[in-house]
Enzyme design. Structure first.
Site, PDB file in Angstrom:
ATOM      1  N   ARG A 160       2.290   9.394  -5.814  1.00 48.66           N
ATOM      2  CA  ARG A 160       1.941  10.677  -6.449  1.00 48.66           C
ATOM      3  C   ARG A 160       2.492  10.708  -7.879  1.00 48.66           C
ATOM      4  O   ARG A 160       2.840   9.685  -8.445  1.00 48.66           O
ATOM      5  CB  ARG A 160       2.461  11.878  -5.637  1.00 48.66           C
TER       6      ARG A 160
ATOM      7  N   LEU B 242      -5.041   9.332   7.924  1.00 49.24           N
ATOM      8  CA  LEU B 242      -6.327   8.634   8.010  1.00 49.24           C
ATOM      9  C   LEU B 242      -6.123   7.169   7.655  1.00 49.24           C
ATOM     10  O   LEU B 242      -5.346   6.881   6.748  1.00 49.24           O
ATOM     11  CB  LEU B 242      -7.341   9.273   7.056  1.00 49.24           C
TER      12      LEU B 242
ATOM     13  N   HIS C 208      -4.687  -0.514   5.732  1.00 47.70           N
ATOM     14  CA  HIS C 208      -4.207   0.284   6.880  1.00 47.70           C
ATOM     15  C   HIS C 208      -5.127   0.209   8.103  1.00 47.70           C
ATOM     16  O   HIS C 208      -5.680   1.200   8.541  1.00 47.70           O
ATOM     17  CB  HIS C 208      -3.918   1.735   6.482  1.00 47.70           C
TER      18      HIS C 208
ATOM     19  N   HIS D  95       0.870  -1.198   0.000  1.00 48.19           N
ATOM     20  CA  HIS D  95       0.000   0.000   0.000  1.00 48.19           C
ATOM     21  C   HIS D  95       0.894   1.231   0.000  1.00 48.19           C
ATOM     22  O   HIS D  95       1.445   1.610   1.031  1.00 48.19           O
ATOM     23  CB  HIS D  95      -0.907   0.009   1.240  1.00 48.19           C
TER      24      HIS D  95
ATOM     25  N   ALA E 213      -4.109  14.873   5.318  1.00 48.29           N
ATOM     26  CA  ALA E 213      -3.863  13.623   6.041  1.00 48.29           C
ATOM     27  C   ALA E 213      -2.809  12.815   5.311  1.00 48.29           C
ATOM     28  O   ALA E 213      -2.884  12.641   4.099  1.00 48.29           O
ATOM     29  CB  ALA E 213      -5.153  12.826   6.129  1.00 48.29           C
TER      30      ALA E 213
ATOM     31  N   LYS F  28      -9.217  -0.242  -6.092  1.00 49.18           N
ATOM     32  CA  LYS F  28      -9.286   0.415  -4.785  1.00 49.18           C
ATOM     33  C   LYS F  28     -10.618   1.134  -4.611  1.00 49.18           C
ATOM     34  O   LYS F  28     -11.012   1.931  -5.452  1.00 49.18           O
ATOM     35  CB  LYS F  28      -8.136   1.429  -4.670  1.00 49.18           C
TER      36      LYS F  28
ATOM     37  N   HIS G  51     -10.412   1.409   1.578  1.00 51.18           N
ATOM     38  CA  HIS G  51     -10.182   2.374   2.658  1.00 51.18           C
ATOM     39  C   HIS G  51     -11.386   2.201   3.574  1.00 51.18           C
ATOM     40  O   HIS G  51     -12.492   2.608   3.236  1.00 51.18           O
ATOM     41  CB  HIS G  51     -10.090   3.814   2.137  1.00 51.18           C
TER      42      HIS G  51
ATOM     43  N   ASN H 283      -5.040   7.252  -6.187  1.00 50.69           N
ATOM     44  CA  ASN H 283      -5.763   8.497  -5.860  1.00 50.69           C
ATOM     45  C   ASN H 283      -4.987   9.741  -6.287  1.00 50.69           C
ATOM     46  O   ASN H 283      -4.682  10.618  -5.503  1.00 50.69           O
ATOM     47  CB  ASN H 283      -6.124   8.561  -4.368  1.00 50.69           C
TER      48      ASN H 283
ATOM     49  N   HIS I 109       1.595   5.342  -1.717  1.00 48.62           N
ATOM     50  CA  HIS I 109       1.252   6.520  -2.530  1.00 48.62           C
ATOM     51  C   HIS I 109       2.532   7.096  -3.115  1.00 48.62           C
ATOM     52  O   HIS I 109       3.405   7.549  -2.368  1.00 48.62           O
ATOM     53  CB  HIS I 109       0.553   7.585  -1.678  1.00 48.62           C
TER      54      HIS I 109
ATOM     55  N   ASP J  90       1.408   2.701   3.515  1.00 50.72           N
ATOM     56  CA  ASP J  90       0.552   3.877   3.353  1.00 50.72           C
ATOM     57  C   ASP J  90       1.381   5.157   3.442  1.00 50.72           C
ATOM     58  O   ASP J  90       0.886   6.181   3.922  1.00 50.72           O
ATOM     59  CB  ASP J  90      -0.595   3.892   4.373  1.00 50.72           C
TER      60      ASP J  90
HETATM   61  N1  NCD Z   1      -3.543   7.787   4.639  1.00 51.04           N
HETATM   62  C1  NCD Z   1      -3.674   9.086   4.500  1.00 51.04           C
HETATM   63  O1  NCD Z   1      -3.803   9.783   5.501  1.00 51.04           O
HETATM   64  N2  NCD Z   1      -3.671   9.680   3.284  1.00 51.04           N
HETATM   65  C2  NCD Z   1      -3.628   9.036   2.005  1.00 51.04           C
HETATM   66  C3  NCD Z   1      -4.935   8.470   1.585  1.00 51.04           C
HETATM   67  C4  NCD Z   1      -5.308   7.177   2.276  1.00 51.04           C
HETATM   68  O2  NCD Z   1      -4.593   6.181   2.181  1.00 51.04           O
HETATM   69  O3  NCD Z   1      -6.354   7.133   2.926  1.00 51.04           O
HETATM   70  C5  NCD Z   1      -3.163  10.045   0.967  1.00 51.04           C
HETATM   71  O4  NCD Z   1      -3.298   9.784  -0.227  1.00 51.04           O
HETATM   72  O5  NCD Z   1      -2.637  11.103   1.341  1.00 51.04           O
HETATM   73 ZN    ZN Z   2      -3.206   5.101   1.546  1.00 53.71          ZN
HETATM   74 ZN    ZN Z   3      -6.788   5.109   2.905  1.00 58.91          ZN
END
Ligand code: NCD
Ligand code: ZN
Ligand code: ZN
Length: 347
Positions: A18, A220, A175, A14, A264, A100, A137, A42, A16, A248
């Protein structure tokens, strides 16, 4: 006391990454530690089609510095309008490994997420049929549900009915942060698993609020009280193959974290496996780390385990205050200015 720890190279289930400048800044941190990662979709706009996922995959590979190897495992972002045929084509490509589901409004860039689970039943049916995993999520978004209860309520209102209705749908509760989630996954039917972050294993909600407000600990689902952290530790140290590593790691520019209404997400890729080692070490369960980090994920996804290894050394190292990203707008890594108890050999 164990001084060095050699593990089969881990994967991050998991992550991110970007795009653009942030992608270029963060990707080497993951690629030095992990062989593969499930890449979250996302972005703005979200990755909803196979063509977008393939283009995103190419941009990740193009951002990889010479000499580093890394395999992005792509995902599609589920919307109310997702097409089952598109999702089947995505699976057939071999590059898309999961879909997702973000409940609309639950987290960062979730505005295009699913507004009511019934809307995606036809797509979930197809995923069940073709064996494509659903990643969740797991928080409800209703204004009347306290933010600390949103995961627990999600289990009762969404996840339990969903895993019963789609009895063959492979599902990852992403998560997880609560005792209830750990228990649900431990006792769930075959095919239900969970990822656990390093920050939820290392911190409780005091880390956000005691001694001043700490925006870099805000993510989150939000950190919970200590009893929940302890339940997560018990779950990952239990030896159950249903729990696996998912950082995450969620980078946000400093200007978007240190502000009146901050985003978040915690950035942890700079020290991901080191932070997990610390959590398992504190629990006296270093011997359980390799299965959690390197075996349970690929086994669950039906992918081969990695063949090479990494070595962690018990050695205190400093974490920088900032990681350069945009001019004048860096990323602030978890535990910025602090230290790590384990370091990765060769980095
Ligand atoms: N975990 C987070 O607080 N933020 C994640 C989104 C997510 O995984 O929920 C994000 O893309 O910034
Ligand atoms: Zn995430
Ligand atoms: Zn999430």
């Amino acid at each position: 006391m164990t001084q060095t720890l050699t593990l089969t190279r881990p994967d991050d289930w998991h992550l991110h990454l970007r795009d653009g400048d942030v992608l270029a800044a963060v990707l080497p941190d993951s690629a030095r530690r992990f062989a593969r990662a499930i890449v979250m979709p996302n972005l703005r706009p979200p990755v909803t089609t196979l063509a977008q996922a393939l283009a995103y995959r190419e941009s990740i590979l193009a951002a990889l510095p010479e000499g580093l190897k890394f395999e992005p495992l792509m995902t599609l972002y589920l919307t109310d309008n997702s097409s089952a045929d598109e999702i089947e084509r995505a699976k057939a490509s071999g590059f898309v490994h999961a879909v997702k589901l973000y409940p609309a409004g639950a987290t960062t860039n979730s505005d295009s997420g699913v507004s009511a689970i019934e809307k995606v039943y036809p797509v979930l049916e197809r995923m069940e049929k073709i064996g494509l995993p659903l990643l969740l999520h797991g928080e409800v978004t209703h204004a009347d549900v306290d933010i600390f209860d949103r995961e627990r309520v999600f289990i009762d209102r969404v996840l339990a009915p969903l895993t019963a209705r789609f009895a063959g749908l492979r599902t990852v509760f992403e998560h997880i942060t609560t005792r209830e989630a750990a228990q649900f996954v431990s006792e769930a039917r075959e095919g239900v698993a969970a990822t656990v972050t390093a920050h939820h294993l290392l911190m409780n909600r005091n880390a956000i609020l005691v001694g001043g407000i700490r925006p870099h600990h805000y993510c989150l689902p939000v950190l919970k009280r200590e009893t929940h952290r302890q339940a997560l530790i018990d779950a990952v140290c239990s030896g159950s193959p249903r729990f696996f590593l998912g950082t995450d790691s969620a980078p946000h520019l400093r200007s978007n974290k240190e502000t009146a209404c901050g985003c978040a997400g915690c950035y942890t890729s700079h020290a991901a496996i080191e932070l997990y080692a610390e959590a398992f070490d504190a629990a006296g369960a270093l011997d359980k780390l390799e299965a959690f980090a390197s075996f349970n994920g690929p086994d669950w996804y039906g992918l081969p385990r990695n063949r090479d290894t990494i070595t962690l050394v018990r050695k205190t190292v400093n974490i920088p205050e900032i990681l350069p990203c945009l001019p004048g707008d860096p990323l602030v890594p978890l535990r910025a200015g602090g230290t790590l108890a384990w370091s990765l050999e060769g980095v």
